[in-house]
Write an enzyme that holds these catalytic residues in place. Structure first.
Site, PDB file in Angstrom:
ATOM      1  N   PHE A  74     -70.398  10.919 -44.811  1.00 32.52           N
ATOM      2  CA  PHE A  74     -71.200   9.923 -45.512  1.00 32.52           C
ATOM      3  C   PHE A  74     -70.318   9.159 -46.480  1.00 32.52           C
ATOM      4  CE2 PHE A  74     -74.085  13.113 -44.007  1.00 32.52           C
ATOM      5  CZ  PHE A  74     -75.140  12.361 -43.499  1.00 32.52           C
ATOM      6  N   ARG A  83     -79.497  16.981 -35.699  1.00 29.51           N
ATOM      7  CA  ARG A  83     -78.458  15.964 -35.511  1.00 29.51           C
ATOM      8  C   ARG A  83     -77.081  16.602 -35.629  1.00 29.51           C
ATOM      9  NH1 ARG A  83     -76.071  14.887 -40.378  1.00 29.51           N
ATOM     10  NH2 ARG A  83     -77.294  15.372 -42.233  1.00 29.51           N
ATOM     11  N   THR A 102     -78.807  26.266 -51.356  1.00 27.67           N
ATOM     12  CA  THR A 102     -78.564  26.863 -50.040  1.00 27.67           C
ATOM     13  C   THR A 102     -78.168  28.319 -50.181  1.00 27.67           C
ATOM     14  OG1 THR A 102     -76.245  26.137 -50.023  1.00 27.67           O
ATOM     15  CG2 THR A 102     -77.862  24.688 -48.960  1.00 27.67           C
ATOM     16  N   GLY A 107     -71.639  30.563 -52.404  1.00 29.65           N
ATOM     17  CA  GLY A 107     -70.985  29.468 -51.688  1.00 29.65           C
ATOM     18  C   GLY A 107     -70.180  28.622 -52.660  1.00 29.65           C
ATOM     19  N   ASN A 149     -75.852  31.119 -48.378  1.00 26.75           N
ATOM     20  CA  ASN A 149     -74.665  31.115 -47.531  1.00 26.75           C
ATOM     21  C   ASN A 149     -74.404  32.489 -46.945  1.00 26.75           C
ATOM     22  OD1 ASN A 149     -73.372  28.314 -48.231  1.00 26.75           O
ATOM     23  ND2 ASN A 149     -74.082  29.193 -50.147  1.00 26.75           N
ATOM     24  N   ILE A 197     -83.808  27.078 -47.602  1.00 28.10           N
ATOM     25  CA  ILE A 197     -85.157  27.577 -47.349  1.00 28.10           C
ATOM     26  C   ILE A 197     -86.127  26.652 -48.070  1.00 28.10           C
ATOM     27  CG2 ILE A 197     -86.725  29.535 -47.582  1.00 28.10           C
ATOM     28  CD1 ILE A 197     -84.178  31.326 -47.691  1.00 28.10           C
ATOM     29  N   TYR A 228     -78.490  36.505 -54.241  1.00 29.70           N
ATOM     30  CA  TYR A 228     -77.196  36.967 -53.741  1.00 29.70           C
ATOM     31  C   TYR A 228     -77.275  38.463 -53.467  1.00 29.70           C
ATOM     32  CZ  TYR A 228     -75.544  32.523 -55.596  1.00 29.70           C
ATOM     33  OH  TYR A 228     -75.383  31.193 -55.856  1.00 29.70           O
ATOM     34  N   LYS A 286     -71.960  14.824 -39.711  1.00 26.30           N
ATOM     35  CA  LYS A 286     -71.255  13.555 -39.891  1.00 26.30           C
ATOM     36  C   LYS A 286     -70.856  13.383 -41.344  1.00 26.30           C
ATOM     37  CE  LYS A 286     -75.600  10.964 -40.200  1.00 26.30           C
ATOM     38  NZ  LYS A 286     -76.418   9.921 -39.603  1.00 26.30           N
ATOM     39  N   GLU A 334     -74.958  27.212 -43.880  1.00 23.04           N
ATOM     40  CA  GLU A 334     -75.701  27.106 -45.130  1.00 23.04           C
ATOM     41  C   GLU A 334     -77.170  26.854 -44.825  1.00 23.04           C
ATOM     42  OE1 GLU A 334     -73.715  24.729 -48.186  1.00 23.04           O
ATOM     43  OE2 GLU A 334     -72.059  24.531 -46.766  1.00 23.04           O
TER      44      GLU A 334
END
Length: 161
Positions: free
Chosen positions: A117, A112, A35, A23, A37, A90, A99, A115, A87
């Protein structure tokens, strides 16, 4: 918000498998939250009307153990991405990168909407809250029962690759 949540829940649980690709490299280095990806091809296979946002569920790398996860679907407005990404964080410590391995996920709930930040610190704080919410939700009986359903399929049963 209620409409986005209802739209998200209509698609859940959602099961997916795909190869882990490199990523942007921000998860571990800037956010302290590594993360995994999916490729653009896997991202494009997601339902086009699934809302962007933060989800939770179960994940397994290769034939490994099943772990709790939190997942972002979207453009990551803080970083102004131009391509949609999926993404997966775990909730487990891995000794090395994976990978090229196959990541299997079962998305079972919505936390949610996506958004922006004002600062990196508020983004990191929100991510930590999302992780804690995912842990709480995944301990509920209705989510625990989904933990193994997708991950122990008979040989030859392939989904979403």
């Amino acid at each position: 918000m209620r409409g986005r949540c209802a739209a998200a829940m209509r698609h859940l649980p959602y099961f997916c498998r795909g190869e882990v690709v490199k990523g942007f490299g921000r998860g571990s280095s800037q956010l302290g939250v590594p993360t995994a990806n999916f490729s653009e091809q896997v991202v494009e296979s997601f339902p086009s009307d699934i809302p962007t946002g933060i989800y939770y569920g179960w994940a397994s790398v290769g034939n490994g153990d099943v772990h709790k996860m939190v997942l972002s679907i979207g453009w990551n407005p803080f970083y102004k991405n131009i391509k949609k990404s999926v993404e997966t964080h775990i909730i487990n410590t891995f000794k090395e990168d994976f990978y090229g391995e196959i990541l299997s996920i079962a998305i079972v709930g919505y936390i949610r909407s996506e958004k922006n930040f004002n600062s990196l610190e508020t983004l990191i704080s929100a991510i930590q809250e999302d992780i804690e919410e995912a842990k709480r939700q995944l301990d509920l009986p209705e989510h625990l029962k989904l933990k193994d359903n997708f991950f122990h399929l008979p040989e030859g049963k392939i989904v979403n690759i």
